[in-house]
Write a protein that holds these residues in place. Sequence first.
Motif, PDB file in Angstrom:
ATOM      1  N   ASN A   3       0.113   4.911   1.419  1.00 33.13           N
ATOM      2  CA  ASN A   3      -0.864   5.736   2.138  1.00 33.13           C
ATOM      3  C   ASN A   3      -0.821   7.195   1.696  1.00 33.13           C
ATOM      4  O   ASN A   3      -1.781   7.939   1.929  1.00 33.13           O
ATOM      5  N   LEU A  52      -3.984   0.816  -2.679  1.00 33.18           N
ATOM      6  CA  LEU A  52      -3.649  -0.550  -2.293  1.00 33.18           C
ATOM      7  C   LEU A  52      -3.267  -1.302  -3.560  1.00 33.18           C
ATOM      8  O   LEU A  52      -3.846  -1.068  -4.634  1.00 33.18           O
ATOM      9  N   CYS A  87     -11.036  -5.163  -3.643  1.00 30.09           N
ATOM     10  CA  CYS A  87     -10.357  -4.685  -2.447  1.00 30.09           C
ATOM     11  C   CYS A  87     -11.426  -4.356  -1.417  1.00 30.09           C
ATOM     12  O   CYS A  87     -12.585  -4.057  -1.768  1.00 30.09           O
ATOM     13  N   ARG A  93       0.831  -1.189   0.000  1.00 29.70           N
ATOM     14  CA  ARG A  93       0.000   0.000   0.000  1.00 29.70           C
ATOM     15  C   ARG A  93       0.871   1.246   0.000  1.00 29.70           C
ATOM     16  O   ARG A  93       2.001   1.222   0.469  1.00 29.70           O
TER      17      ARG A  93
END
Length: 124
Positions: free
Chosen positions: A74, A79, A96, A72
């Motif tokens: 952020n 993701l 997801c 991932r």
Amino acid sequence: QVQLVESGGDVVQPGGSLRLSCTASSVAFSYYDMSWVRQAPGKGPEWVSTITFNGGRTYYADSVRGRFTISRDNYENTLYLQMNNLRPDDSALYYCARRPEPRSRTTIPPRDYWGQGTQVTVSA
């Protein structure tokens, strides 16, 4: 509310690779553990992988361990699922999913927390 949009699905030959992406609509993405779930036609959903909110720990189903890698970003609210050495039985709609609670990281999150899915087909 975090909206999730998957992309990257395609038709690939056995032994090939794909990288799936899932973009979240909110910076709240970074607060949550995230998972990938897949569902093949005529079958129930299958949990594939989970990553903790900060990327510190990852979990994999036995069927994909050693071939798939979850990650991932952020900062980009994204993701990923890197899939290598794909097999025909990996063919499915891949979703997801946000995990509303930081526990039971190897279970399927509630359907309300999934995206719309991206299709992966592995065929010669």
